[in-house]
Design a protein around this motif. Sequence first.
Motif, short mmCIF file in Angstrom:
data_model
loop_
_atom_site.label_atom_id
_atom_site.label_comp_id
_atom_site.label_asym_id
_atom_site.label_seq_id
_atom_site.Cartn_x
_atom_site.Cartn_y
_atom_site.Cartn_z
N SER A 152 1.06 -1.19 0.02
CA SER A 152 0.19 0.45 0.10
C SER A 152 0.67 1.03 0.04
N GLU A 153 0.50 2.50 -0.51
CA GLU A 153 0.94 3.77 -0.53
C GLU A 153 1.35 4.14 0.92
N ARG A 154 0.02 3.95 1.94
CA ARG A 154 0.74 4.47 3.24
C ARG A 154 1.62 3.85 3.45
N ARG A 155 1.88 2.16 3.32
CA ARG A 155 2.96 1.36 4.13
C ARG A 155 4.03 1.97 3.58
N GLY B 287 16.44 -5.15 1.26
CA GLY B 287 15.38 -4.55 1.64
C GLY B 287 15.16 -3.17 0.87
N VAL B 288 15.53 -2.72 1.38
CA VAL B 288 15.14 -0.78 1.01
C VAL B 288 15.00 -0.75 -0.19
N ILE B 289 15.47 -0.98 -0.72
CA ILE B 289 15.09 -1.19 -2.48
C ILE B 289 14.04 -1.61 -3.09
N ARG B 290 13.53 -3.12 -2.71
CA ARG B 290 12.18 -3.48 -2.66
C ARG B 290 11.36 -2.78 -2.17
N GLU B 291 11.43 -2.38 -0.85
CA GLU B 291 10.28 -1.90 -0.04
C GLU B 291 9.69 -0.18 -1.35
N ASN B 292 11.19 0.36 -1.46
CA ASN B 292 10.86 1.84 -1.69
C ASN B 292 10.73 1.90 -3.26
N ASP B 293 10.30 0.55 -3.86
CA ASP B 293 10.40 0.75 -5.77
C ASP B 293 11.88 1.36 -6.44
N PHE B 294 12.98 1.24 -5.83
CA PHE B 294 14.12 1.79 -6.18
C PHE B 294 14.41 0.88 -7.92
N ILE B 295 14.83 1.17 -8.90
CA ILE B 295 15.20 0.51 -10.43
C ILE B 295 16.76 0.13 -10.23
N ALA B 296 16.84 -1.02 -10.59
CA ALA B 296 18.29 -1.04 -10.53
C ALA B 296 19.02 -0.69 -12.00
N ASN B 297 19.91 0.08 -12.29
CA ASN B 297 20.47 0.15 -13.83
C ASN B 297 21.54 -0.36 -14.39
N ASP B 298 20.89 -2.08 -13.96
CA ASP B 298 21.77 -2.52 -15.31
C ASP B 298 20.52 -3.57 -16.32
#
Length: 263
Positions: free
Chosen positions: A43-46, A125-136
Amino acid sequence: MAANRTEAPLGRYIIYLGLVLFFGSGALAYNALCLLTQWLPASERRQQFSRRIMVWLLKTFIAAIEAGGVGRVRFQGVREAIPKGPSIIVANHTGLLDALFLLTELPDVVCIFKSSLRRSPFFCGVIRENDFIANDEGLDLLHAMSNALALGKTILVFPEGTRTEIPPLNEFKAGFALVARRADVRVRTIVIRNSCGLLAKGGGLLRRYATPFQYVFTPGQIFEVNEGEKAVHFCQRVESFFRHELSTDDFAPWQKQRAKASK
């Protein structure tokens, strides 16, 4: 500020090592929390709650840096210069803390991260939780960036692809320019100066960096793709701006020596 020294006094170095431990402990704890929340309904709230925790931890770390006399982190109007909404932020990449420090001022940005961090116990976990994008991810990367912009998000990109190896700048990769051209969004620039080379390429976590350091983030020129302009030419325009703004004086003596040795 301390640009001509190559090493910190022993007492300040011990404080720095304590801060490294403090940061590592906080990163591990937050990463563990992110891994646990993956089991909860998305959820966006989470995600907003998770981001608030991340920003609080980073601001606490910056406060500890300044309280310990190790350095100062300064944002010269960054928050005011980067409005919310679809745009691409382009910055030079001085060290491992660039994006983390920027997140304290721009907590909602989507970061483009080095793909190897997906295996890191500090950040997976931080990357998945915050929807960051991989550069490769090739075309997948470009599609992911375009989708984020379509959702009204701001993307943070370091077009050098890695931390600066030879001051003042590595050659830019044009992926961001292609996305900006297709999505018809502005590119906003941030110039980062990290005069002691803190956690720069070749620096290492335990290097006895010259302190107190000053880490400065300054908003720069805003770029728009001209009608009919090719992505590679747009990329060159943005890169030229950074080369004009930066000089070897913005880098630590050990970085200059390392650059000379590699030539």
